[in-house]
Design an enzyme around this catalytic site. Structure first.
Site, PDB file in Angstrom:
ATOM      1  N   TYR A  57      47.440  -6.668   7.855  1.00  0.00           N
ATOM      2  CA  TYR A  57      48.275  -7.088   8.987  1.00  0.00           C
ATOM      3  C   TYR A  57      49.618  -7.648   8.504  1.00  0.00           C
ATOM      4  O   TYR A  57      50.610  -7.573   9.210  1.00  0.00           O
ATOM      5  CB  TYR A  57      47.572  -8.185   9.796  1.00  0.00           C
ATOM      6  CG  TYR A  57      46.673  -7.687  10.892  1.00  0.00           C
ATOM      7  CD1 TYR A  57      45.558  -6.922  10.605  1.00  0.00           C
ATOM      8  CD2 TYR A  57      46.945  -7.999  12.225  1.00  0.00           C
ATOM      9  CE1 TYR A  57      44.721  -6.485  11.613  1.00  0.00           C
ATOM     10  CE2 TYR A  57      46.113  -7.559  13.237  1.00  0.00           C
ATOM     11  CZ  TYR A  57      45.004  -6.802  12.924  1.00  0.00           C
ATOM     12  OH  TYR A  57      44.193  -6.374  13.938  1.00  0.00           O
ATOM     13  N   ASP A  77      35.467  -6.308  18.491  1.00  0.00           N
ATOM     14  CA  ASP A  77      35.481  -5.512  19.733  1.00  0.00           C
ATOM     15  C   ASP A  77      34.142  -4.791  19.889  1.00  0.00           C
ATOM     16  O   ASP A  77      33.591  -4.692  20.986  1.00  0.00           O
ATOM     17  CB  ASP A  77      36.622  -4.468  19.725  1.00  0.00           C
ATOM     18  CG  ASP A  77      37.908  -5.000  20.356  1.00  0.00           C
ATOM     19  OD1 ASP A  77      38.157  -6.218  20.266  1.00  0.00           O
ATOM     20  OD2 ASP A  77      38.670  -4.190  20.936  1.00  0.00           O
TER      21      ASP A  77
HETATM   22  C1  IPM Z   1      43.116  -9.472  18.620  1.00  0.00           C
HETATM   23  C2  IPM Z   1      44.127  -8.433  19.013  1.00  0.00           C
HETATM   24  C3  IPM Z   1      45.355  -8.596  18.146  1.00  0.00           C
HETATM   25  C4  IPM Z   1      44.914  -8.370  16.695  1.00  0.00           C
HETATM   26  C5  IPM Z   1      46.541  -7.683  18.518  1.00  0.00           C
HETATM   27  C6  IPM Z   1      46.989  -7.901  19.939  1.00  0.00           C
HETATM   28  C7  IPM Z   1      47.681  -7.840  17.559  1.00  0.00           C
HETATM   29  O1  IPM Z   1      43.587  -7.162  18.919  1.00  0.00           O
HETATM   30  O2  IPM Z   1      43.440 -10.677  18.690  1.00  0.00           O
HETATM   31  O3  IPM Z   1      42.003  -9.101  18.251  1.00  0.00           O
HETATM   32  O4  IPM Z   1      44.796  -7.220  16.256  1.00  0.00           O
HETATM   33  O5  IPM Z   1      44.688  -9.371  16.020  1.00  0.00           O
HETATM   34 MG    MG Z   2      41.521  -7.148  18.528  1.00  0.00          MG
END
Ligand code: IPM
Ligand code: MG
Length: 357
Positions: A141, A247
């Site tokens: 990231y 997720d």
């Molecule tokens: C999360 C989201 C974020 C991430 C995005 C919106 C940048 O998916 O908080 O999980 O990838 O961290």
């Molecule tokens: Mg996410």
């Protein structure tokens, strides 16, 4: 107790769910004799529209001055042009980095009445109670990103200290739970993953001998999460794997709309936000599930303000409305639904009753 909360509603359904969080905090402060000051600030696409910057300086200042931060969601199709110079998500990533929030706690439990909603067979969901600790300020990231002709590059790096601190936190949390820690990586391919494995093994052996440590490769972990989710207690992993696996894990609970998170550093305010996104398709329609945000408020009370009874009261109120059969659209399975506001009112009313009981 008096405290200051900075609200970052953001984009899409963010403002609606943050309003729900505020309503619940308002009720809690009234009932437990606290007082709270709310400061609202811009982040994400809303901040780009107003200032050109997804994290304006004044937002960062308001966050640093707060006891805790409640965030809705960022992003949406309006700001998704791949050629755009700035994106809403950059605001969130910079906020995490600036506040040193290296650990993202994402608990996953399954309310028994919602087990049928999960695509996973309900007999496998009994006893699911896991806490994913996602590293939040390192890895791919935050690595170097560039384009070189027709080639794109995203760098991924971790150093020993970055792994140690998040593993220590995960191990301390595991020590208060079932004392099982699963560290997830791709050590058969990635050098960063081999570092994670090495450091985790050493930290646990030297500092947490009573923790039962297991390593998993991320591809098989994706499978185990569905096949035997109740086998896991605390899971610790790098930024990208944690994003993806949580997720997936949300589907165990029945809906992404139910899950809260806390982003913490060693000191200073934490950021609390539902794990769902901005859901532009239902934004402004009073359809969003506020429970992920309301449970994030419970985490805020527990972790930043050390108000355990208040946090537990919110969790009990949410459990109560779900047990009473109240449902937003994402968890209704075709039955009657409540809107965001009505669901929030039901939880606030349950808090009131809980307090009187
Ligand atoms: C999360 C989201 C974020 C991430 C995005 C919106 C940048 O998916 O908080 O999980 O990838 O961290
Ligand atoms: Mg996410």
């Amino acid at each position: 107790m008096h405290f200051t909360i900075t609200l970052l509603p953001g984009d899409g359904i963010g403002p609606e769910v943050v309003a729900s969080g505020m309503a619940v905090l308002g009720k809690i402060t009234e009932r437990f004799g606290h007082s709270v000051d709310f400061h609202e600030a811009l982040i994400g696409g809303a901040a780009i529209d107003a200032t050109g910057n997804p994290l304006p300086d004044e937002t960062l200042v308001a966050c640093k001055q707060a006891d805790a931060i409640l965030l809705g969601a960022v992003g949406g199709p309006k700001w998704s042009d791949p050629n755009a110079p700035v994106r809403p998500e950059q605001g969130l990533l910079r906020l995490r980095k600036e506040l040193g929030l290296y650990a993202n706690l994402r608990p996953v439990t399954v309310h028994p009445d919602l087990a049928d909603l999960s695509p996973v067979k309900s007999d496998r969901l009994k006893g699911v109670d896991m806490l994913v600790v996602r590293e939040l300020t390192g890895g791919i990231y935050f690595g170097e990103k560039r384009r070189d002709g027709d080639t794109a590059f995203d760098g991924c790096s971790y150093n020993v200290a970055e792994v140690e601190r998040v593993v220590r936190l995960a191990a301390r949390l595991a020590g208060k739970r079932k004392r099982r820690l699963t560290q997830v990586d791709k050590a058969n391919v990635l050098e960063t993953s081999r570092l994670w494995r090495q450091v985790t093994t050493r930290v646990i052996a030297e500092e947490f001998p009573d923790i039962d440590l297991e390593h998993q490769l991320v591809d098989s972990m994706a499978m185990h999460l569905i096949a035997k989710p109740s086998a896991y207690d605390v899971i610790v992993t790098e930024n990208l794997f944690g994003d993806i696996l949580t997720d997936e894990a949300a589907l165990l609970a029945g809906s992404l709309g139910l899950l809260p998170s806390a982003s913490l550093g060693d000191s200073g305010p934490g950021v609390y936000e539902p794990i769902h996104g901005s859901a532009p398709d239902i934004a402004g329609k009073d359809k969003a599930n506020p429970i992920g945000t309301i449970l994030s408020v419970a985490m805020l009370l527990r972790w930043s303000l050390k108000l355990e009874a208040e946090a537990a009261a919110i969790e009990a109120a949410v459990g109560k409305v779900l047990s009473a059969g109240l449902r937003t659209a994402d968890i209704a399975a075709g039955g009657p639904t409540l809107g965001t506001r009505a669901m929030t009112e039901a939880i606030v009313a349950a808090l009131d009753e809980g307090m009187r009981a």
